[in-house]
Enzyme design. Structure first.
Site, PDB file in Angstrom:
ATOM      1  N   GLY A 218       0.445 -10.577   2.349  1.00  0.00           N
ATOM      2  CA  GLY A 218      -0.975 -10.293   2.550  1.00  0.00           C
ATOM      3  C   GLY A 218      -1.077  -8.987   3.290  1.00  0.00           C
ATOM      4  O   GLY A 218      -0.921  -7.933   2.708  1.00  0.00           O
ATOM      5  N   THR A 219      -1.344  -9.052   4.569  1.00  0.00           N
ATOM      6  CA  THR A 219      -0.940  -7.997   5.481  1.00  0.00           C
ATOM      7  C   THR A 219      -1.936  -6.916   5.810  1.00  0.00           C
ATOM      8  O   THR A 219      -2.687  -6.443   4.979  1.00  0.00           O
ATOM      9  CB  THR A 219       0.349  -7.309   4.985  1.00  0.00           C
ATOM     10  OG1 THR A 219       1.354  -8.270   4.844  1.00  0.00           O
ATOM     11  CG2 THR A 219       0.823  -6.244   5.922  1.00  0.00           C
TER      12      THR A 219
END
Length: 212
Positions: free
Chosen positions: A11-12
């Protein structure tokens, strides 16, 4: 995209900031699997050498494989040439490898940052191997749009280490408030000519703005 690459993603939100004398690489710690939070302690900042680090966003397996590859390649470079690899050379090695595999790509967005004889620098590297030298700051990942709003508003040239850490944490916090794939705390690395330091959680807490 194949099911293999849909399974576990970081995701991030990742952030890279150049300050006066060094680089900050920072990420949050959430990894997702669709709507599931697969990990709350994902490591997304990795040491490549004692003066160069890399952040990862995208498929976890792809990113971890690239970390192993670039570690080996940088070690070989230094053994063969008898000198420390530069940040630009490390980014180029990574870029070339990704470009060679562009028809079966690694699903990643990467930052390569550190210090060398030319000073501090940060490169962003995309899945096709495109490498860009970022002059001041950069963000990647699903929360990067929100992070960029903070970075654009608050960055100033020749920031101190303390100012850069505070900005990185503030940008990540903003992303975590709005991006469901970002969360679970912070990983912050400080890279200068003197140190490669993972900032402990208790120190990171001191840079967080007061809760509203």
């Amino acid at each position: 995209m194949s099911q293999e690459h849909q399974d576990v993603k970081t995701g991030t939100t990742t952030v890279g900031i150049v300050f006066d004398g060094g680089v900050i690489l920072a990420t949050e710690r959430r990894a997702t699997m669709g709507n599931l939070i697969a990990s709350k302690k994902a490591k997304k900042v990795h040491a490549i050498t004692d003066k160069i680090g890399m952040t990862i966003a995208g498929g976890v397996g792809d990113a971890q494989q690239l970390v192993r590859i670039i570690n080996v390649e940088c070690n070989l470079y230094e053994i063969r040439r008898g000198q420390k690899i530069s940040v630009g050379a490390a980014a180029t090695i990574l870029s070339n490898y990704l470009n060679q595999n562009r028809f079966s790509p690694y699903y990643v967005q990467l930052l390569v940052g550190g210090v060398d004889t030319s000073g501090p620098s940060v490169y962003s590297v995309d899945a096709a191997g495109g490498a860009t030298l970022e002059e001041n700051f950069v963000s990647t990942g699903s929360g990067s749009l929100t992070a960029y709003g903070v970075l654009e508003d608050r960055f100033k040239p020749n920031m101190t280490e303390e100012e850069a850490i505070e900005l990185a944490v503030r940008a990540l916090r903003a992303a975590m408030l709005r991006d469901s794939a970002s969360g679970e705390g912070y990983n912050v690395v400080i890279i200068t000519q003197e140190k490669f330091e993972y900032l402990p959680e208790d120190k990171i807490a001191g840079y967080l703005p007061p809760a509203k």
